[in-house]
Design a protein around this motif. Structure first.
Motif, PDB file in Angstrom:
ATOM      1  N   GLY A  26      49.311  33.755  33.388  1.00 22.18           N
ATOM      2  CA  GLY A  26      49.595  32.560  34.144  1.00 22.18           C
ATOM      3  C   GLY A  26      48.504  32.322  35.179  1.00 22.18           C
ATOM      4  N   PRO A  27      48.719  31.409  36.116  1.00 18.34           N
ATOM      5  CA  PRO A  27      47.723  31.159  37.168  1.00 18.34           C
ATOM      6  C   PRO A  27      47.402  32.446  37.939  1.00 18.34           C
ATOM      7  N   GLU A  28      46.121  32.629  38.230  1.00 22.91           N
ATOM      8  CA  GLU A  28      45.643  33.795  38.989  1.00 22.91           C
ATOM      9  C   GLU A  28      45.918  35.115  38.278  1.00 22.91           C
ATOM     10  N   GLN A  29      46.052  35.068  36.948  1.00 25.54           N
ATOM     11  CA  GLN A  29      46.283  36.283  36.172  1.00 25.54           C
ATOM     12  C   GLN A  29      45.201  36.473  35.118  1.00 25.54           C
ATOM     13  N   VAL A  30      45.024  37.729  34.723  1.00 30.71           N
ATOM     14  CA  VAL A  30      43.999  38.103  33.749  1.00 30.71           C
ATOM     15  C   VAL A  30      44.660  38.896  32.630  1.00 30.71           C
ATOM     16  N   ARG A  31      44.330  38.541  31.387  1.00 32.99           N
ATOM     17  CA  ARG A  31      44.760  39.392  30.272  1.00 32.99           C
ATOM     18  C   ARG A  31      43.602  40.283  29.869  1.00 32.99           C
ATOM     19  N   VAL A  32      43.860  41.564  29.817  1.00 34.67           N
ATOM     20  CA  VAL A  32      42.850  42.557  29.464  1.00 34.67           C
ATOM     21  C   VAL A  32      43.167  43.140  28.098  1.00 34.67           C
ATOM     22  N   ALA A  82      34.981  36.293  33.637  1.00 33.77           N
ATOM     23  CA  ALA A  82      34.635  35.688  32.352  1.00 33.77           C
ATOM     24  C   ALA A  82      35.239  36.473  31.198  1.00 33.77           C
ATOM     25  N   VAL A  83      35.662  35.766  30.176  1.00 37.90           N
ATOM     26  CA  VAL A  83      36.146  36.414  28.960  1.00 37.90           C
ATOM     27  C   VAL A  83      35.038  37.293  28.395  1.00 37.90           C
ATOM     28  N   GLY A  84      35.395  38.525  28.033  1.00 36.24           N
ATOM     29  CA  GLY A  84      34.430  39.476  27.507  1.00 36.24           C
ATOM     30  C   GLY A  84      33.858  40.432  28.540  1.00 36.24           C
ATOM     31  N   GLU A  85      34.158  40.188  29.827  1.00 35.35           N
ATOM     32  CA  GLU A  85      33.617  41.044  30.890  1.00 35.35           C
ATOM     33  C   GLU A  85      34.347  42.391  30.919  1.00 35.35           C
ATOM     34  N   PRO A  86      33.614  43.498  30.959  1.00 38.19           N
ATOM     35  CA  PRO A  86      34.263  44.814  31.073  1.00 38.19           C
ATOM     36  C   PRO A  86      34.906  44.974  32.442  1.00 38.19           C
ATOM     37  N   VAL A  87      36.141  45.432  32.468  1.00 39.71           N
ATOM     38  CA  VAL A  87      36.884  45.521  33.718  1.00 39.71           C
ATOM     39  C   VAL A  87      37.720  46.798  33.758  1.00 39.71           C
ATOM     40  N   MET A  88      38.212  47.085  34.963  1.00 38.01           N
ATOM     41  CA  MET A  88      39.241  48.109  35.123  1.00 38.01           C
ATOM     42  C   MET A  88      40.359  47.484  35.950  1.00 38.01           C
ATOM     43  N   ALA A  89      41.584  47.977  35.743  1.00 37.31           N
ATOM     44  CA  ALA A  89      42.728  47.326  36.368  1.00 37.31           C
ATOM     45  C   ALA A  89      43.757  48.345  36.828  1.00 37.31           C
ATOM     46  N   PHE A  90      44.400  48.018  37.949  1.00 33.36           N
ATOM     47  CA  PHE A  90      45.584  48.737  38.399  1.00 33.36           C
ATOM     48  C   PHE A  90      46.789  47.956  37.906  1.00 33.36           C
ATOM     49  N   VAL A  91      47.734  48.646  37.261  1.00 29.14           N
ATOM     50  CA  VAL A  91      48.863  47.976  36.610  1.00 29.14           C
ATOM     51  C   VAL A  91      50.172  48.517  37.179  1.00 29.14           C
ATOM     52  N   PRO A 108      47.625  40.608  37.884  1.00 26.51           N
ATOM     53  CA  PRO A 108      47.109  39.658  38.870  1.00 26.51           C
ATOM     54  C   PRO A 108      45.608  39.844  39.068  1.00 26.51           C
ATOM     55  N   ARG A 109      44.906  38.766  39.339  1.00 31.08           N
ATOM     56  CA  ARG A 109      43.458  38.849  39.576  1.00 31.08           C
ATOM     57  C   ARG A 109      43.123  39.868  40.654  1.00 31.08           C
ATOM     58  N   GLU A 110      43.976  40.027  41.657  1.00 28.41           N
ATOM     59  CA  GLU A 110      43.713  40.942  42.765  1.00 28.41           C
ATOM     60  C   GLU A 110      43.741  42.400  42.337  1.00 28.41           C
ATOM     61  N   GLN A 111      44.185  42.683  41.110  1.00 32.96           N
ATOM     62  CA  GLN A 111      44.296  44.068  40.662  1.00 32.96           C
ATOM     63  C   GLN A 111      43.331  44.406  39.521  1.00 32.96           C
ATOM     64  N   VAL A 112      42.350  43.534  39.287  1.00 30.74           N
ATOM     65  CA  VAL A 112      41.373  43.790  38.226  1.00 30.74           C
ATOM     66  C   VAL A 112      39.984  43.449  38.744  1.00 30.74           C
ATOM     67  N   VAL A 113      39.037  44.357  38.490  1.00 28.22           N
ATOM     68  CA  VAL A 113      37.663  44.169  38.975  1.00 28.22           C
ATOM     69  C   VAL A 113      36.691  44.590  37.879  1.00 28.22           C
ATOM     70  N   ALA A 114      35.440  44.222  38.058  1.00 22.37           N
ATOM     71  CA  ALA A 114      34.402  44.620  37.104  1.00 22.37           C
ATOM     72  C   ALA A 114      34.327  46.137  37.010  1.00 22.37           C
ATOM     73  N   LYS A 265      44.079  45.667  47.480  1.00 17.37           N
ATOM     74  CA  LYS A 265      43.755  46.333  46.219  1.00 17.37           C
ATOM     75  C   LYS A 265      42.400  45.887  45.654  1.00 17.37           C
ATOM     76  N   ARG A 266      42.138  44.581  45.689  1.00 15.85           N
ATOM     77  CA  ARG A 266      40.902  44.095  45.066  1.00 15.85           C
ATOM     78  C   ARG A 266      39.658  44.657  45.753  1.00 15.85           C
ATOM     79  N   SER A 267      39.590  44.567  47.069  1.00 18.60           N
ATOM     80  CA  SER A 267      38.401  45.057  47.767  1.00 18.60           C
ATOM     81  C   SER A 267      38.271  46.572  47.620  1.00 18.60           C
ATOM     82  N   ALA A 268      39.402  47.286  47.622  1.00 20.91           N
ATOM     83  CA  ALA A 268      39.347  48.735  47.441  1.00 20.91           C
ATOM     84  C   ALA A 268      38.866  49.092  46.033  1.00 20.91           C
TER      85      ALA A 268
END
Length: 314
Positions: A26-32, A82-91, A108-114, A265-268
């Motif tokens: 949904g809005p502000e969310q990322v599917r990994v 971007a779609v295809g970007e390698p990421v790590m996420a807290f779930v 949520p976007r705040e829980q996933v980073v490059a 979470k995101r900045s950490a």
């Protein structure tokens, strides 16, 4: 999609590979699209039913897992990845959509980073949850540069990150170790390695022999509890790494680290990822298994002595 499911609480044998609908961001969310997911002690507690209240009102099967690595598969409105970007996420495994141990997760976007560049994504899967926990534990203590930090369980995944992050922040680190782990903990950066006490009641004496004045703070990654309070000087700080009742003494400030409550979470996660990329934090993988062998991972983690993180590769 395939996911690891807990249809009923019990031993490792209750873990099953199940089929679940593909989640939609949904809005502000990322599917990994998940490359790998870490196996951690919270998974064991969820599987055994010790965290049943956390999923009360939800229908099984419950999907465990608190950290994942992979690539961005789809994004909702307002997401800058971007779609295809390698990421790590807290779930969050206590959310109705389930945890990280699935082929696809929505977070949520705040829980996933490059993801840190140049590192195997399977190894990266062991970083988000433990890295965030170490980050929060040190933030709770708030020790100034040059202060002395004691770390129990430094040879484990969480304790190792605490040692490395504390050294990066200019703390003096003291940790206890069995003979077989001494070289490992020295390599992580501990300034003083204390011989492992035969009995937990002797832990404080072992530390005080090396640091007579007591440590300014303790991160109790080994869940020693009350026996570790004696390691801390009067008025120092103590961080519990699992929820349990612990009465203070000598004006020691006792706090509990609950990774879900990390306020940034995101900045950490961005900081943790950058430090892993630089080699300040070293990723340690004990083994990589298929989801069908998750029960084996649980048995090994329950038995203790695992050095590094057990990873499920999807």
């Amino acid at each position: 999609m395939r996911a690891l499911g807990i249809e009923e609480f019990g031993g490792p044998e209750v873990l099953k590979v199940i089929d679940r609908p593909l989640p939609v961001p949904g809005p502000e969310q990322v599917r990994v699209r998940v490359t790998a997911a870490g196996v951690n002690p919270t998974d064991l507690l969820l599987r055994a039913g010790d965290l049943a209240t956390a999923v009360a009102g939800q229908e099984p099967p419950y999907v465990p897992g608190m950290d994942a690595s992979g690539v961005v598969d789809a994004v909702g409105d307002g997401v800058d990845l971007a779609v295809g970007e390698p990421v790590m996420a807290f779930v969050n495994p206590f959310h109705p959509t389930g945890g990280a141990q699935a082929e696809y997760v929505v977070v949520p976007r705040e829980q996933v980073v490059a993801a840190p560049r140049g590192l195997d994504l399977r190894d990266v899967a062991g970083l988000p949850m433990n890295g965030l926990t170490a980050h929060l534990a040190l933030s709770l203590l708030g020790l100034p540069e040059g202060a002395t930090l004691a770390v129990t369980g430094a040879a484990g995944a969480l304790g190792g990150y605490v040692v490395q992050l504390a050294k990066y922040r200019g703390l003096r680190v003291v940790a206890d170790a069995a003979d077989r782990d001494r070289e490992l903990i020295q390599g992580l950066g501990a300034d003083v390695v204390v011989p492992r006490a035969a009995d937990a009641s002797d832990l404080a004496a072992a530390y005080r022999a090396a640091v007579p004045e007591g440590a300014d703070g303790v991160v109790d990654a080994a869940i020693v509890g009350a026996d570790a309070l004696g390691v801390v000087k009067d008025g120092g700080g103590f961080v519990k790494c699992r929820p349990f009742e612990l009465a203070s003494e000598r004006d020691i400030v006792v706090q509990g680290v609950v990774v879900m409550t990390h306020p940034a979470k995101r900045s950490a996660l961005e900081e943790i990822s950058a430090l892993a990329e630089k080699g300040v934090l070293t990723l340690r993988t004990a083994d990589v298994l298929a989801p069908e062998h998750a029960a084996e991972a649980h048995r090994r983690l329950e038995a203790g002595g695992v050095r590094g993180r057990l990873i499920l590769a999807f």
